[in-house]
Motif scaffolding. Sequence first.
Motif, PDB file in Angstrom:
ATOM      1  N   ARG A 155       0.830  -1.202   0.000  1.00  0.00           N
ATOM      2  CA  ARG A 155       0.000   0.000   0.000  1.00  0.00           C
ATOM      3  C   ARG A 155       0.870   1.260   0.000  1.00  0.00           C
ATOM      4  O   ARG A 155       1.878   1.325   0.717  1.00  0.00           O
ATOM      5  CB  ARG A 155      -0.895   0.037   1.241  1.00  0.00           C
ATOM      6  N   ARG A 157       2.042   5.001   1.011  1.00  0.00           N
ATOM      7  CA  ARG A 157       1.999   5.654   2.320  1.00  0.00           C
ATOM      8  C   ARG A 157       1.948   7.166   2.150  1.00  0.00           C
ATOM      9  O   ARG A 157       2.754   7.750   1.426  1.00  0.00           O
ATOM     10  CB  ARG A 157       3.234   5.249   3.131  1.00  0.00           C
ATOM     11  N   TRP A 174      -5.695   4.414  -4.879  1.00  0.00           N
ATOM     12  CA  TRP A 174      -4.641   4.212  -3.903  1.00  0.00           C
ATOM     13  C   TRP A 174      -3.530   5.194  -4.234  1.00  0.00           C
ATOM     14  O   TRP A 174      -3.160   5.349  -5.396  1.00  0.00           O
ATOM     15  CB  TRP A 174      -4.103   2.783  -3.976  1.00  0.00           C
ATOM     16  N   ASN A 286      -3.301   5.827   3.141  1.00  0.00           N
ATOM     17  CA  ASN A 286      -3.013   5.156   1.866  1.00  0.00           C
ATOM     18  C   ASN A 286      -3.553   5.863   0.636  1.00  0.00           C
ATOM     19  O   ASN A 286      -3.298   5.429  -0.493  1.00  0.00           O
ATOM     20  CB  ASN A 286      -3.591   3.732   1.885  1.00  0.00           C
TER      21      ASN A 286
END
Length: 358
Positions: A155, A157, A174, A286
Amino acid sequence: MAARGLAQALATVCLSASLSWVTGGAPGGRASAPLQLPGRGPPYSSSFSSHLFHQSPVIMSASNGADENSHNKARTSPYPGSKVERSQVPNEKVGWLVEWQEYNPVEYTAVSVLAGPMWADPQISERNFSPKFNEKDGHVERKSQNGLYEIENGRPRNPAGRTGLIGRGLLGRWGPNHAADPIITRWKRDSSGNKVIHPHSGKNILQFVAIKRKDCGEWAIPGGMVDPGEKISATLKREFGEEAMNSLQKSSAEKQEMEEQLHKLFSQEHLVVYKGYVDDPRNTDNAWMETEAVNYHDETGETMDNLALEAGDDAGKVKWVDISDKLKLYASHSQFIKLVAEKRGAHWSEDSEPGCHG
């Protein structure tokens, strides 16, 4: 100091950066080269459209454990459109480099996102989903305006630090979710057509087109998300037409006439006010908002006189708003508006010295 948060840091750095460009000096006294913006062709040559106030690397200092620039709106609860409460993140724990083994963020992704609309990514865990972070992924731009971001457990950051919530919330992508914010301005004029001067600052009053958001009721710049493969310039014009002129509900003839006027406005010299991360209440650990805010100024007012404002799409209301430090706007929009006022030498605060036109 920490309580002043990201907004003050953004304003201070943007202003200092703008002064560097306006005076024509790059760091070390070197002449600045024309700016090359993504998807915009050759470098800008005009003195006005070549000014980029701030590309926001300093905001990322929150990731390095500093608390001066801690993001605030990205840590607010409840999360927009829900009753979800974020885990509380104190200023000193925002930065990722600050060790915090007890950090236990809440996970939340809105049902509207999980439903799989065209504008949203699948869940990271889905077998056929292999996003290419930090690069152009097909038509989806996954590069950040602030440089490389880290990937942890598959994921991305948030480069500005912890938010107390993981997942995507209301955001479709994302990593960075790219938006564009067109700031349309004109001078406030009296019934005789003369510019109105503020009695305290002695500066001309600038106005901008503001919309009232349907989702939260706050006044904002009429911007929106960049569609996959779409150029920022196209997004700026499209979003203004949809939200401030209700273009989606116009007839073909009305749309054509509107398009001609919008082309005239959006093809003139313009000012890139800001590019980068935005302290937005929808941000998560995320997924986060980034924007490019661009000012298009109608100096004579003639172009906008031919364009009737009408709220549409995500806007509840639309109107011309006088620019001043009294404005309370959505997300970081007040900071963008302040930068425009300072660049245009317009009124911002009653504390300004009369006759000081910057």
